[in-house]
Design an enzyme around this catalytic site. Structure first.
Site, short mmCIF file in Angstrom:
data_model
loop_
_atom_site.label_atom_id
_atom_site.label_comp_id
_atom_site.label_asym_id
_atom_site.label_seq_id
_atom_site.Cartn_x
_atom_site.Cartn_y
_atom_site.Cartn_z
N ALA A 48 0.21 -0.06 -3.94
CA ALA A 48 0.24 -1.46 -3.50
C ALA A 48 -0.82 -1.80 -2.42
O ALA A 48 -1.60 -2.75 -2.61
CB ALA A 48 1.65 -1.82 -3.05
N GLN A 196 1.52 10.24 -11.30
CA GLN A 196 0.94 10.03 -9.96
C GLN A 196 1.38 11.11 -8.99
O GLN A 196 0.67 11.44 -8.03
CB GLN A 196 1.34 8.66 -9.40
CG GLN A 196 0.67 7.48 -10.06
CD GLN A 196 1.48 6.91 -11.20
OE1 GLN A 196 2.24 7.63 -11.86
NE2 GLN A 196 1.36 5.63 -11.46
N ASP A 237 6.51 -1.25 -3.62
CA ASP A 237 5.57 -2.25 -4.14
C ASP A 237 5.93 -3.66 -3.71
O ASP A 237 5.07 -4.51 -3.55
CB ASP A 237 5.49 -2.17 -5.67
CG ASP A 237 4.53 -1.06 -6.04
OD1 ASP A 237 4.94 0.11 -6.01
OD2 ASP A 237 3.35 -1.35 -6.30
#
Ligand code: MRU
Length: 346
Positions: A48, A196, A237
């Site tokens: 983000a 990730q 986020d």
């Protein structure tokens, strides 16, 4: 840090291409706003806060390339680029926050000529970058007391240097506790489907020489059961005003498991991730990504043709499962709404 996630180069934006990590450290030079937007959409840059910084730099870059000296023409073009950036990914609040900041500069610069507006936009993009570095540092300083010697810390996705301009949010806390001399170990969820955790968080922790173990997402519950996890630390986020938190898909499952095993579940995020316009997490837009992320692995099909898929990139963890939210302005505990409102307006 031995790498730079994002860098302003005056006439281009340089990004570390995260799609190629950890096999290759390859930098991508974006020479215009469209290639920055494309890098965000395809997740060459992700996380983000990093998305917000990239969008701001993309807008500053677009400004530099505009030839017209007519303020109205200039403004209209920048507004179009802001719109283009807003359409790249829907969930991360930091993207909209950063684009709004850039657009506000235009509003404040009514009396300026085009060259002056270009300079203001560049300054603002660099300010957003620099602020994020400082914000990460403060999140780490506030959060480090939550980690004790000997702890097993579970994290999900990547909320580290690759996801921000600085040390990261959840990984910033881990980094600060480690730098203070605390000794603990980290468990890294691989984070399906784009890995990730296995690719990016693992890569960062190996470089920092912090002991870390990659596990599949489905192993977290068993590790908790065995008493290996003392706390969970994740990024965010978007956080609604009641504390409900959108983060990488799989976060909600970990939060439920944490509750069952009586393990504190912490969210680390800058105040730029707070979206106080939303009453609860059910209002947070959740990105759905391409089926190929599930049907293929490294370019090869792994599912039968004709199978249906469901690929939400994020889920929402209800505030009742969250022990505390670590921000650059301090640790916020329940009731979240009061605390989050206070720090957002401070
Ligand atoms: O789809 P991604 O990789 O952009 O998702 C990233 C996350 O979910 C992170 O946990 C979040 O953005 C916080 S990064 C400091």
């Amino acid at each position: 840090m031995k790498f730079k996630t994002i860098e302003w180069k005056g006439n281009r934006v340089r990004l570390l291409d995260q799609r190629r990590l950890p096999q290759e450290v390859h930098y991508l030079d974006c020479k215009d706003a469209s290639s920055v937007a494309q890098a965000i959409r395809t997740m060459a840059i992700r996380g983000a806060p990093a998305i917000g910084v990239a969008a701001a730099m993309g807008i500053a870059l677009a400004a530099k390339k505009i030839q017209s000296h007519r303020p109205e023409v200039f403004r209209k073009s920048i507004e179009r680029v802001c719109q283009q950036m807003r359409q790249t990914r829907p969930t991360a609040a930091n993207l909209f926050w950063a684009v709004d900041r850039m657009e506000k500069i235009l509003g404040h610069a009514r009396s300026l000529n085009v060259e002056e507006m270009k300079a203001r936009l560049e300054e603002e993009a660099l300010r957003i970058y620099e602020e994020d570095v400082e914000v990460n540092r403060k999140i780490g300083e506030h959060g480090k007391i939550l980690i004790q010697d000997g702890d097993g810390v579970l994290t999900h996705c990547n909320a580290g240097a690759l996801a921000t301009a600085g040390w990261g949010t959840a990984l910033g806390v881990i980094h600060a506790a480690w730098a203070e001399g605390k000794r603990f170990s980290v468990f890294v969820d691989e984070t399906r489907p784009l890995l990730q955790g296995a690719r990016l968080t693992a890569w960062e922790l190996v470089q920092e020489k912090i002991p870390a173990t990659v596990i599949t997402d489905s192993m977290a519950g068993w590790l908790m059961r065995k008493g290996e996890i003392a706390l969970v630390l994740v990024g965010a986020d978007r956080i609604a005003r009641n504390g409900d938190t959108a983060n990488k898909i799989g976060t909600y499952s970990i939060a439920v498991l944490s509750k069952w095993h009586n393990i504190p579940f912490y969210v680390a995020a800058p105040t730029s991730t707070l979206d106080l316009t939303l009453a609860s997490g059910s209002d947070i837009p959740i990105e759905e990504r391409a089926p190929e992320e599930l049907t293929h692995f490294q370019g090869r099909r792994i599912t039968p043709k004709g199978i249906k898929t469901f690929n939400p990139a994020f889920d929402v963890t209800p505030h009742s499962l969250i022990e505390a939210i670590i921000t650059e302005k301090g640790i916020v505990r329940k009731p979240f709404e009061r605390g989050l409102r206070r720090i957002k307006t401070e």
